[in-house]
Design a protein around this motif. Structure first.
Motif, PDB file in Angstrom:
ATOM      1  N   HIS A  29       8.899  -4.777   8.417  1.00  0.00           N
ATOM      2  CA  HIS A  29       7.669  -4.201   8.389  1.00  0.00           C
ATOM      3  C   HIS A  29       6.633  -5.297   7.849  1.00  0.00           C
ATOM      4  O   HIS A  29       7.063  -5.653   6.735  1.00  0.00           O
ATOM      5  N   SER A  34       0.634  -4.535   8.315  1.00  0.00           N
ATOM      6  CA  SER A  34       1.055  -3.086   8.398  1.00  0.00           C
ATOM      7  C   SER A  34       1.512  -2.998  10.062  1.00  0.00           C
ATOM      8  O   SER A  34       1.047  -1.961  10.720  1.00  0.00           O
ATOM      9  N   CYS A  35       2.478  -3.833  10.277  1.00  0.00           N
ATOM     10  CA  CYS A  35       2.910  -3.406  11.796  1.00  0.00           C
ATOM     11  C   CYS A  35       4.330  -3.958  11.900  1.00  0.00           C
ATOM     12  O   CYS A  35       4.735  -4.569  10.943  1.00  0.00           O
ATOM     13  N   PRO A  36       4.940  -3.608  12.966  1.00  0.00           N
ATOM     14  CA  PRO A  36       6.646  -3.935  13.004  1.00  0.00           C
ATOM     15  C   PRO A  36       6.650  -5.358  13.458  1.00  0.00           C
ATOM     16  O   PRO A  36       5.737  -6.097  14.042  1.00  0.00           O
ATOM     17  N   HIS A 108       7.210  -8.889   3.770  1.00  0.00           N
ATOM     18  CA  HIS A 108       7.843  -7.907   4.738  1.00  0.00           C
ATOM     19  C   HIS A 108       8.858  -7.222   4.084  1.00  0.00           C
ATOM     20  O   HIS A 108       9.198  -7.406   2.798  1.00  0.00           O
ATOM     21  N   ILE A 111      13.733  -3.322   7.793  1.00  0.00           N
ATOM     22  CA  ILE A 111      13.897  -2.005   8.232  1.00  0.00           C
ATOM     23  C   ILE A 111      15.234  -1.628   8.640  1.00  0.00           C
ATOM     24  O   ILE A 111      15.723  -1.932   9.891  1.00  0.00           O
ATOM     25  N   TRP A 116      10.889   1.610  13.536  1.00  0.00           N
ATOM     26  CA  TRP A 116       9.608   1.650  12.628  1.00  0.00           C
ATOM     27  C   TRP A 116       8.912   2.950  12.360  1.00  0.00           C
ATOM     28  O   TRP A 116       8.293   3.249  11.384  1.00  0.00           O
ATOM     29  N   LEU A 120       7.773   4.449   8.796  1.00  0.00           N
ATOM     30  CA  LEU A 120       6.528   4.754   8.477  1.00  0.00           C
ATOM     31  C   LEU A 120       6.353   6.178   7.934  1.00  0.00           C
ATOM     32  O   LEU A 120       5.749   6.555   6.800  1.00  0.00           O
TER      33      LEU A 120
END
Length: 123
Positions: A29, A34-36, A108, A111, A116, A120
């Motif tokens: 992450h 705020s993205c994979p 980062h 995960i 993902w 979240l």
């Protein structure tokens, strides 16, 4: 992914089918964006396999979004063929967006679950 901002903006009325599946890699992450970020690795990474009514037009608009997402000067993601596996055991090579920057240079979170959406929801 269904339910997220860019899905509604770019994909909502263009999706023919969504199935759950996985590929292999390592998933992070990216805190700032705020993205994979999917990179090379051996872990099972879960996601959505989306089929569009018109791949050509949709993929070119997604490419534009993903190419320079965040930092407008350095390529972030590139689309490449990857082997993916459906929940029913079938497999095929399809387009997957892979993170191309150095993950060590970005804030980062690894995960562990490889999912993902689940990551979240638990944050």
């Amino acid at each position: 992914m269904r339910g997220f901002e860019n899905y509604n903006k770019y994909l909502k009325d263009k999706v023919k089918e969504i199935k759950k599946g996985y590929t292999y890699g390592n998933l992070y992450h990216l805190i700032r964006e705020s993205c994979p970020a999917l990179i090379e690795g051996k872990e099972k990474i879960w996601g959505e396999i989306i089929t569009f009514y018109d791949d050509g037009n949709v993929l070119s608009s997604i490419d534009e979004l993903e190419l320079y997402f965040g930092d407008k000067h350095e390529i972030m993601y590139l689309r490449e063929k990857r082997e993916v596996f459906y929940e029913n055991g079938e497999k095929e090579y399809i387009d997957v967006y892979v993170y191309k920057k150095d993950i060590k240079r970005e804030p980062h979170i690894y995960i562990e679950t490889g999912d993902w959406r689940t990551f979240l929801l638990k944050r």
